[in-house]
Design a protein around this motif. Structure first.
Motif, PDB file in Angstrom:
ATOM      1  N   LEU A 294       0.822  -1.212   0.000  1.00  9.08           N
ATOM      2  CA  LEU A 294       0.000   0.000   0.000  1.00  9.08           C
ATOM      3  C   LEU A 294       0.853   1.258   0.000  1.00  9.08           C
ATOM      4  N   GLU A 295       2.147   1.050   0.129  1.00  3.45           N
ATOM      5  CA  GLU A 295       3.104   2.158   0.148  1.00  3.45           C
ATOM      6  C   GLU A 295       2.779   3.210   1.209  1.00  3.45           C
ATOM      7  N   ILE A 296       2.342   2.721   2.348  1.00  4.12           N
ATOM      8  CA  ILE A 296       2.172   3.597   3.509  1.00  4.12           C
ATOM      9  C   ILE A 296       3.514   3.598   4.234  1.00  4.12           C
ATOM     10  N   PRO A 297       4.031   4.774   4.575  1.00  8.11           N
ATOM     11  CA  PRO A 297       5.313   4.788   5.303  1.00  8.11           C
ATOM     12  C   PRO A 297       5.162   4.127   6.678  1.00  8.11           C
ATOM     13  N   PHE A 298       6.240   3.478   7.095  1.00  8.17           N
ATOM     14  CA  PHE A 298       6.203   2.770   8.372  1.00  8.17           C
ATOM     15  C   PHE A 298       5.807   3.697   9.516  1.00  8.17           C
ATOM     16  N   SER A 299       6.376   4.907   9.517  1.00  7.01           N
ATOM     17  CA  SER A 299       6.114   5.828  10.638  1.00  7.01           C
ATOM     18  C   SER A 299       4.631   6.189  10.697  1.00  7.01           C
ATOM     19  N   ALA A 300       4.017   6.399   9.531  1.00  4.62           N
ATOM     20  CA  ALA A 300       2.592   6.751   9.514  1.00  4.62           C
ATOM     21  C   ALA A 300       1.747   5.591  10.032  1.00  4.62           C
ATOM     22  N   TYR A 301       2.106   4.388   9.567  1.00  2.00           N
ATOM     23  CA  TYR A 301       1.361   3.212  10.017  1.00  2.00           C
ATOM     24  C   TYR A 301       1.487   3.052  11.527  1.00  2.00           C
ATOM     25  N   PHE A 302       2.705   3.268  12.008  1.00  2.00           N
ATOM     26  CA  PHE A 302       2.952   3.115  13.439  1.00  2.00           C
ATOM     27  C   PHE A 302       2.123   4.110  14.239  1.00  2.00           C
ATOM     28  N   ARG A 303       2.115   5.367  13.778  1.00  2.00           N
ATOM     29  CA  ARG A 303       1.362   6.400  14.497  1.00  2.00           C
ATOM     30  C   ARG A 303      -0.130   6.052  14.511  1.00  2.00           C
ATOM     31  N   GLN A 304      -0.596   5.637  13.349  1.00  2.53           N
ATOM     32  CA  GLN A 304      -2.013   5.289  13.220  1.00  2.53           C
ATOM     33  C   GLN A 304      -2.373   4.145  14.169  1.00  2.53           C
ATOM     34  N   SER A 305      -1.515   3.115  14.197  1.00  2.81           N
ATOM     35  CA  SER A 305      -1.781   1.968  15.079  1.00  2.81           C
ATOM     36  C   SER A 305      -1.786   2.405  16.527  1.00  2.81           C
ATOM     37  N   ALA A 306      -0.801   3.192  16.894  1.00  2.00           N
ATOM     38  CA  ALA A 306      -0.662   3.603  18.297  1.00  2.00           C
ATOM     39  C   ALA A 306      -1.893   4.382  18.737  1.00  2.00           C
TER      40      ALA A 306
ATOM     41  N   ALA B 198      -4.910   3.954  17.396  1.00  2.00           N
ATOM     42  CA  ALA B 198      -6.098   3.109  17.304  1.00  2.00           C
ATOM     43  C   ALA B 198      -6.188   2.096  18.451  1.00  2.00           C
ATOM     44  N   ILE B 199      -5.051   1.505  18.813  1.00  2.00           N
ATOM     45  CA  ILE B 199      -5.089   0.425  19.806  1.00  2.00           C
ATOM     46  C   ILE B 199      -5.074   1.025  21.203  1.00  2.00           C
ATOM     47  N   LEU B 200      -6.150   0.854  21.904  1.00  2.00           N
ATOM     48  CA  LEU B 200      -6.219   1.355  23.270  1.00  2.00           C
ATOM     49  C   LEU B 200      -5.619   0.321  24.208  1.00  2.00           C
ATOM     50  N   ALA B 201      -5.129   0.798  25.323  1.00  3.81           N
ATOM     51  CA  ALA B 201      -4.573  -0.115  26.323  1.00  3.81           C
ATOM     52  C   ALA B 201      -5.638  -1.113  26.748  1.00  3.81           C
ATOM     53  N   LYS B 202      -6.888  -0.642  26.745  1.00  2.60           N
ATOM     54  CA  LYS B 202      -7.981  -1.506  27.180  1.00  2.60           C
ATOM     55  C   LYS B 202      -8.139  -2.708  26.244  1.00  2.60           C
ATOM     56  N   ASP B 203      -8.002  -2.455  24.941  1.00 10.21           N
ATOM     57  CA  ASP B 203      -8.116  -3.552  23.987  1.00 10.21           C
ATOM     58  C   ASP B 203      -7.079  -4.634  24.289  1.00 10.21           C
ATOM     59  N   PHE B 204      -5.870  -4.131  24.458  1.00 13.44           N
ATOM     60  CA  PHE B 204      -4.758  -5.030  24.694  1.00 13.44           C
ATOM     61  C   PHE B 204      -4.955  -5.830  25.980  1.00 13.44           C
ATOM     62  N   LEU B 205      -5.366  -5.118  27.034  1.00 11.91           N
ATOM     63  CA  LEU B 205      -5.511  -5.779  28.334  1.00 11.91           C
ATOM     64  C   LEU B 205      -6.662  -6.779  28.342  1.00 11.91           C
ATOM     65  N   THR B 206      -7.812  -6.381  27.777  1.00  8.97           N
ATOM     66  CA  THR B 206      -8.928  -7.343  27.767  1.00  8.97           C
ATOM     67  C   THR B 206      -8.538  -8.578  26.955  1.00  8.97           C
ATOM     68  N   GLY B 207      -7.760  -8.365  25.890  1.00  6.53           N
ATOM     69  CA  GLY B 207      -7.256  -9.519  25.137  1.00  6.53           C
ATOM     70  C   GLY B 207      -6.460 -10.450  26.032  1.00  6.53           C
ATOM     71  N   LEU B 208      -5.629  -9.859  26.876  1.00  9.85           N
ATOM     72  CA  LEU B 208      -4.800 -10.685  27.762  1.00  9.85           C
ATOM     73  C   LEU B 208      -5.641 -11.401  28.810  1.00  9.85           C
ATOM     74  N   ILE B 209      -6.624 -10.680  29.364  1.00 15.36           N
ATOM     75  CA  ILE B 209      -7.503 -11.316  30.353  1.00 15.36           C
ATOM     76  C   ILE B 209      -8.224 -12.498  29.716  1.00 15.36           C
ATOM     77  N   LYS B 210      -8.681 -12.247  28.504  1.00 17.65           N
ATOM     78  CA  LYS B 210      -9.353 -13.298  27.762  1.00 17.65           C
ATOM     79  C   LYS B 210      -8.431 -14.510  27.601  1.00 17.65           C
ATOM     80  N   SER B 211      -7.201 -14.263  27.261  1.00 16.59           N
ATOM     81  CA  SER B 211      -6.306 -15.400  27.041  1.00 16.59           C
ATOM     82  C   SER B 211      -6.024 -16.128  28.355  1.00 16.59           C
ATOM     83  N   GLY B 212      -6.095 -15.395  29.475  1.00 17.46           N
ATOM     84  CA  GLY B 212      -5.984 -16.072  30.767  1.00 17.46           C
ATOM     85  C   GLY B 212      -7.143 -17.032  30.980  1.00 17.46           C
ATOM     86  N   VAL B 213      -8.358 -16.559  30.633  1.00 14.75           N
ATOM     87  CA  VAL B 213      -9.534 -17.431  30.751  1.00 14.75           C
ATOM     88  C   VAL B 213      -9.395 -18.642  29.826  1.00 14.75           C
ATOM     89  N   PHE B 214      -8.930 -18.389  28.597  1.00  9.31           N
ATOM     90  CA  PHE B 214      -8.718 -19.506  27.662  1.00  9.31           C
ATOM     91  C   PHE B 214      -7.705 -20.504  28.225  1.00  9.31           C
TER      92      PHE B 214
END
Ligand SMILES: Nc1ncnc2c1ncn2[C@@H]1O[C@H](COP(=O)(O)OP(=O)(O)OP(=O)(O)O)[C@@H](O)[C@H]1O
Ligand SMILES: [Mg+2]
Lengths: 264, 267
Positions: free
Chosen positions: B185-197, B199-215
């Motif tokens: 897509l020829e998106i520069p790495f830095s732009a993609y990184f900023r966009q991801s940072a 978009a991804i909330l700490a809450k998303d990440f943490l609930t994912g981890l809690i979920k994996s604990g349950v799994f």
């Protein structure tokens, strides 16, 4: 001997698997320091009886007391305490395949004693030496022969210096020299450690070497109970069949035989 | 008529058997947790050495497959998202889509399913073989509690290692997205990184981890239960191993549905 209080009391034990009744009222008292041999045809329920005695399996009905503890109804802690004084050699050895022979023998000591690991190693080696497996400490069970597994399992059963030792066919599948060695070991354990030893075996020679008393099981009951001399003199047909090594009687009732064939 | 009774009776027995095994499953899991809860109070020792051995085994067994699969999943997500977003000239939002769906959902889920196939089944097979060989009976006669000696170390190891693997899967999956975005897509790495940072909330990440604990609890408990309940010989071990994978995957997805409904239904 009968003046002492029995260490093992078995009262009216019945067991069934599905609709097959295996034990039909076993009554036995086994006393301290005696070597007690249980004889019986293959499949008559000897191993099952031993499993009841060590609390692995509850009988359908009946009472079992080990050193005065009701092993069937005791809570976990009580059972644990009682079993610490009991060693069991399973018919197939039941060694832990993921551990070396040395670790197998050391495991109960590691779990139940506060001893240093080096001390435990030495104690384990003593037990292995007793059964002639000293140089196999670092082998895994899969690297041992069938007879060696049996002996290693015996060493593990002895690890905690039990007061009661159950042996399910200790010398089955061993060469005669080693089998005699096991008999000698049992005699030694008895004289040196005053253990109560309950042995299930088919080897008549070893029965007459080690046994103080003998019980013969047939059809889920004890059909004979007595010492060696009484057994040799007995005219009980089942005892005679065992001693004289006679095969089963020929089928007399041909009609019944036919019926068993056609009813699956 | 008799045929009908036979069929109904068969179903009834199956249903009864099913509820019986569910009950036994919960009983066994409860025993494990009771053991863990009471361990600090009584003189029971946790076998840390065994926990460590199991952790290494689970980690080493699953690492390659988890890395490869989650990379591919990231790649696939990015491709699918790009196909849609490209039409609106919004390719940069590939970063949001990949990042959020991996951390919230696919990272924990895929990792748990892979680990269940790789290690849950191995637990069932190992314990089942021990059951068949009377090793578990031997433990009991030595007054060693199979729960404390076998079930607890495996449970603890799973609960530690699965979330770790999930973190790794999250990172590698996002890496897959990055690779596609940067090269295709020829998106520069830095732009993609900023966009991801963003978009991804700490809450998303943490609930994912809690979920994996349950799994992790599900995978370990199913494996242990299936191992302990093996009957018969080698055939029984094989059967239990298969059942352990199928039922673990079923329960993982069921738990995931409940979890998602609970935490994200309002978004
Ligand atoms: N778990 C079980 N389920 C069903 N039947 C069983 C079970 N365990 C044992 N049996 C049956 O109980 C009977 C007694 O078995 P047991 O193992 O006690 O015999 P045994 O006297 O020890 O025989 P052997 O001398 O061959 O070892 C056998 O007929 C066996 O088929
Ligand atoms: Mg037997």
């Amino acid at each position: 001997m009968n003046s002492k209080k029995p260490v093992i009391e078995i009262k009216d034990v019945y067991t069934r698997f599905g609709d097959r009744q295996v034990l039909r009222g076993i009554n036995l008292n086994i006393y301290p320091e005696e070597t007690f041999v249980i004889l019986g045809r293959s499949g008559c329920g000897k191993s099952t009886l031993l499993r009841h005695l060590i609390g692995l399996q509850k009988p359908e009905s009946g009472d079992i007391h080990i050193k005065g503890v009701d092993i069937i109804h005791a809570d976990d802690e009580k059972k644990r305490q009682t079993l610490l004084k009991v060693g069991m050699l399973f018919q197939n050895g039941a060694l832990f395949n993921s551990m070396t022979v040395g670790d197998n023998v050391a495991l109960p000591l590691k779990q139940h004693t506060p001893l240093e690991l080096s001390t435990i190693r030495i104690m384990g080696r003593i037990k292995l030496d007793l059964v002639g497996l000293a140089e196999f400490e670092h082998h895994y069970p899969s690297q041992l022969s069938g007879g060696m597994k049996k002996r290693a399992a015996l060493a593990r059963a002895l690890a905690m210096d039990p007061e009661i030792l159950f042996c399910d066919e200790p010398s089955a599948g061993l060469d005669p020299v080693v089998a005699v060695g096991i008999d000698q070991l049992i005699l030694k354990l008895k004289s040196a450690f005053k253990m109560c030893i309950v042995v299930v075996t088919h080897e008549l020679e070893s029965v007459f070497t080690i046994a103080d008393r003998i019980a013969l099981m047939d059809g889920g009951r004890i059909v004979f109970l007595g010492n060696k001399e009484e057994m040799k003199k007995s005219d009980n047909p089942i005892v005679r069949q065992f001693i004289d090594r006679k095969p089963d009687q020929d089928i007399i009732d041909t009609e019944q035989y036919f019926n068993t064939l056609i009813n699956e | 008529m008799n045929k009908v009774y036979e069929v109904l009776g068969g179903w009834g027995r199956q249903l009864f058997g099913f509820f019986k095994s569910v009950r036994q499953f919960f009983l066994l899991s409860w025993q494990t947790f009771k053991w863990l809860l009471t361990a600090p109070l009584s003189r029971k020792k946790i076998e840390w050495h065994d926990v460590f051995v199991q952790m290494v085994r689970i980690g080493v067994d699953s690492l390659p497959i988890v890395i490869v699969i989650s990379f591919f999943i990231g790649l696939i997500l990015a491709m699918q998202a790009a196909y849609q977003l490209h039409q609106f000239g919004a390719s940069i939002y590939v970063a949001n889509l990949v990042g959020v769906s991996i951390t919230r959902e696919l990272g924990p889920l895929i990792t748990a399913i892979l680990v269940s196939g790789r290690c849950g089944s191995a637990i069932a097979a190992e314990l089942g073989t021990m059951k068949v060989g009377e090793e578990i009976d031997a433990l009991k006669t030595m007054s060693i509690d199979p729960i404390g000696f076998l079930a607890v170390p495996r449970t603890l190891a799973m609960v530690v290692v699965l979330p770790c693997l999930t973190i790794l899967a999250d990172l590698v999956g996002i890496g897959g997205g990055v690779l596609f975005a940067v090269t295709q897509l020829e998106i520069p790495f830095s732009a993609y990184f900023r966009q991801s940072a963003e978009a991804i909330l700490a809450k998303d990440f943490l609930t994912g981890l809690i979920k994996s604990g349950v799994f992790a609890v599900i995978v370990s408990q199913i494996g242990i239960y299936q191992g302990f309940q093996v009957r018969g010989g080698a055939e029984g071990v094989g059967k239990s191993t298969t059942i352990s994978v199928v039922s673990a995957i079923f329960l993982i997805i069921l738990a995931d549905v409940l979890f998602t409904a609970l935490f994200y239904s309002t978004f």
